[in-house]
Design an enzyme around this catalytic site. Structure first.
Site, mmCIF file in Angstrom:
data_model
loop_
_atom_site.group_PDB
_atom_site.id
_atom_site.type_symbol
_atom_site.label_atom_id
_atom_site.label_comp_id
_atom_site.label_asym_id
_atom_site.label_seq_id
_atom_site.Cartn_x
_atom_site.Cartn_y
_atom_site.Cartn_z
ATOM 1 N N GLN A 102 -5.270 21.339 -3.797
ATOM 2 C CA GLN A 102 -4.623 21.394 -4.918
ATOM 3 C C GLN A 102 -5.437 20.637 -6.031
ATOM 4 O OE1 GLN A 102 -0.840 22.081 -5.812
ATOM 5 N NE2 GLN A 102 -0.238 20.195 -6.861
ATOM 6 N N ARG A 107 -11.097 15.006 -8.808
ATOM 7 C CA ARG A 107 -10.292 13.846 -8.577
ATOM 8 C C ARG A 107 -10.548 13.214 -7.219
ATOM 9 N NH1 ARG A 107 -4.041 15.318 -7.541
ATOM 10 N NH2 ARG A 107 -4.271 16.738 -5.779
ATOM 11 N N HIS A 189 -4.771 14.680 -16.524
ATOM 12 C CA HIS A 189 -3.482 14.547 -15.667
ATOM 13 C C HIS A 189 -2.746 13.170 -16.061
ATOM 14 C CE1 HIS A 189 -0.242 14.746 -12.963
ATOM 15 N NE2 HIS A 189 -0.709 15.596 -12.269
ATOM 16 N N ASP A 233 8.725 20.398 -14.732
ATOM 17 C CA ASP A 233 7.582 20.695 -14.504
ATOM 18 C C ASP A 233 7.104 21.825 -15.407
ATOM 19 O OD1 ASP A 233 4.906 21.139 -13.411
ATOM 20 O OD2 ASP A 233 5.387 21.364 -11.581
ATOM 21 N N GLU A 293 0.175 15.952 -20.259
ATOM 22 C CA GLU A 293 -1.069 16.410 -19.465
ATOM 23 C C GLU A 293 -1.697 17.431 -20.591
ATOM 24 O OE1 GLU A 293 -0.467 17.556 -15.505
ATOM 25 O OE2 GLU A 293 1.396 16.431 -15.470
#
EC number: 5.1.3.15
Length: 319
Positions: A102, A107, A189, A233, A293
């Site tokens: 994901q 990151r 993000h 979302d 974001e």
């Protein structure tokens, strides 16, 4: 000895430079912190090049960070500003990124600190505004063997974090160093800190189409301000490249401007989702955060060998 009636007096102090931004490493070399002479600060964890703190001159924190976030490199950080590359979410139907975890590997990889720079500009009151810019790099050579096995393309990422009085700019430059073309998605993000999510409105998205990931990925159209009343979302494609503003109790608190990032994701996990995430705490922390974001995630950036793509955001806070 002849006395001189008008001899120059001794200097009381040696003139020196005005105070400059300070950049320091943590004791364990896991993070870099920049502080302006006026007190503003930013902290970047080398794991993921994740911004974990951004404060104003009074020390007030502008970003939300989970109290159980993993800062030891074992997992991506929950909160702050993690980087999403080369895939947003998961893309099982996209051959190049289908096997990636994901939000990709940026990151969860350790970045290299490339250096710092400072600049000075005159402000309206005649004082000098100093800024500090921190640069970080990641290439294929810096990936774990697992990540290399899932995404074998040659690339180079340069991430710049610029701290100014009243604002923070983050920009990512993506370069294809491979001999063949590849696709990518990019997202910043950002977890903004708010006092009460029930008092928050997001402006600047009126009329925008969005994909509602909480409602079966249906495409909808935004009417008026965005209010958070439950799990949210959404992937917005704004009709113009104007700013997105966050207001709380009718007062503007943040302005987010985008450069070459066509989408804006608005996310809040609300009660049930927050309860189900092990690294999200306190569990009612969703009341004090909102993700705005900027990214390029509704399609793919296709880079030919030698091509580069750059996207950036600037977040301004309003006292």
């Amino acid at each position: 000895m002849v006395e001189r009636a008008n001899r120059p007096s001794a200097l009381s102090a040696t003139p020196g430079l005005a105070p400059q931004p300070q950049v320091t490493f943590s004791d364990d070399n896991s993070s870099v912190r920049a502080v302006l002479p006026t007190g503003e600060s930013v902290t970047v964890l080398l794991h993921g090049a994740t911004i974990t703190s951004w404060t104003d001159a009074s020390g007030s924190e502008k970003l939300w960070l989970s109290s159980s976030a993993h800062l030891d490199g074992s997992k991506p950080v929950r909160g702050g500003i993690p980087l999403v590359f080369p895939v947003f979410g998961t893309a099982p139907d996209h051959a190049q990124t289908a096997s990636l975890a994901q939000h990709g590997f940026a990151r969860s990889s350790r970045w290299e600190f490339l250096g710092k720079s400072t600049s000075e500009s005159a402000s309206g009151d005649g004082a000098a505004d100093l800024s500090a810019k921190l640069d970080f790099g990641l290439s294929a050579a810096g990936l774990s063997e697992e990540a290399k096995g899932k995404w074998s393309f040659a690339f180079n990422l340069i991430y710049s974090v610029t701290l100014n009085r009243g604002s923070l700019t983050t920009s990512l430059v993506v370069t294809n160093d491979d001999e063949k073309a590849w696709d990518c998605q990019v997202l910043l993000h950002t977890y903004l800190r708010v006092k009460d999510i029930n008092e928050v409105e997001v402006h600047g998205l009126d009329g925008a189409q969005y994909v509602d990931k909480v409602d079966g990925a249906k495409t909808k159209s935004q009417s008026g301000a965005v209010k958070i009343t439950g799990e949210t979302d959404r992937v917005y494609t704004p009709v113009a490249n104007g700013p997105v503003t966050v207001a709380e109790g009718g007062k503007k608190t943040f302005t987010v401007t985008r450069d070459n990032l066509s989408n804006v994701v608005v996310w809040n996990p609300w009660t049930d989702k927050a309860a189900g995430m092990g690294d999200f705490s306190p569990k009612d922390g969703f009341k004090n955060m909102l993700c705005i974001e900027p990214g390029s995630v509704s399609g793919w950036q296709s880079l030919e060998p030698g091509d580069a793509y750059e996207g950036a955001q600037t977040i301004t806070y309003h006292s």
